[in-house]
Design an enzyme around this catalytic site. Structure first.
Site, PDB file in Angstrom:
ATOM      1  CB  SER A 218      31.072   2.735  10.787  1.00  0.00           C
ATOM      2  OG  SER A 218      32.135   3.572  11.210  1.00  0.00           O
TER       3      SER A 218
ATOM      4  CE1 TYR B 209      33.185  -0.555  15.095  1.00  0.00           C
ATOM      5  CE2 TYR B 209      34.164   1.102  13.658  1.00  0.00           C
ATOM      6  CZ  TYR B 209      33.103   0.648  14.416  1.00  0.00           C
ATOM      7  OH  TYR B 209      31.948   1.390  14.478  1.00  0.00           O
TER       8      TYR B 209
END
Length: 262
Positions: free
Chosen positions: A151, A164
């Site tokens: 990501s 996250y």
């Protein structure tokens, strides 16, 4: 504009989190390229707006070969079972560790069991998915490729996303470390780092933003002027898994519309 075609005929591809979003787009692209695709997910039905047919059935309806295996990716045993299912098609040649979850919440309020849960889905699944796939490849004497879903959060912090961001930073380092360790066996390991992609996975967007990817609903302006869509990302996985990337390993390939440069 020229288009790129890929040929994965005769190869088996395992995609975790392949029922929806980016995983669904990746699985369908591999299926269209001739691969036999094994989908691992906790649910068979897609969550994508306007999609009702499960990914494996969609691939089959278009003449491809595919199978669904219900899988809790936080359980290493179930991940191994998923990889073993690819033996029906000759054994895993490409492993896509894509499954993930978000848990937006201030760090000050996060409970230990919540951290354990997000680490189970986002980190343990990638670690043990890489392990299971590599062992299968080496047992068969058929070194293949592993592509993880990282990501923009692998390198950049976002408010309310410490947990996250930490998991995606871990994915980056699992990718780099595994690439180093498995290189001598001929197994390449890379990762795709998507930016803001309009899927049901994305938290905090309006429905209009998800459907249109309007810049006004993004967390910050993107140079290319819109949110990405799963189809914008899928090709990167096929590139990294294919022969054109034969000298690429340990790489984090950003597909983010220029997010990280501004």
């Amino acid at each position: 504009m020229a288009s790129v075609s890929y040929d994965f005929t005769g190869e088996a591809v395992v995609v975790t989190g392949g029922s929806s979003g980016i995983g669904r787009a990746v699985a369908r692209r591999f299926g269209a390229a001739g691969a036999a695709v094994v989908i691992g997910d906790v649910r068979r039905e897609p969550k994508d707006v306007g999609e009702e047919v499960p990914t494996h059935q969609r691939i089959q309806s278009q003449g491809g070969r595919a199978e669904f295996v219900e899988t809790d990716v936080s359980d290493p045993g179930q991940v191994r079972t998923l990889v073993e299912a690819a033996r029906e098609f000759g054994g895993v040649d490409v492993m896509v560790n894509n499954a993930a979850m978000q848990l937006p919440k201030p760090m000050l309020d996060l409970e230990p069991e919540e951290l354990d849960r997000i680490y189970g889905v986002n980190v343990r699944s990638v670690y043990f998915g890489t392990q299971a796939a590599a062992n299968d490849m080496l047992d068969r004497g058929e070194p293949g490729t592993i592509v993880n879903t990282a990501s923009i959060s692998s390198n950049l912090a976002q408010k309310g996303q410490v947990q996250y961001d930490a998991t995606k930073g871990a994915v980056r380092m699992i990718t780099r470390g595994a690439a180093l360790e498995l290189a001598e066996h001929g197994v390449r390991v890379n990762a795709v780092a998507p930016g803001q992609i309009a899927t049901e996975f994305t938290e905090g967007w309006t429905e209009a933003a998800k459907e249109k990817g309007s810049e006004g609903d993004l967390l910050k302006p993107i140079p290319l002027g819109r949110a990405g869509r799963p189809k914008d990302v899928a090709g990167a996985y096929l590139y990294l898994a294919g022969p054109d990337a034969g000298y690429v390993t340990g790489e984090l390939l950003h597909v983010d519309g220029g997010w990280q440069v501004c």
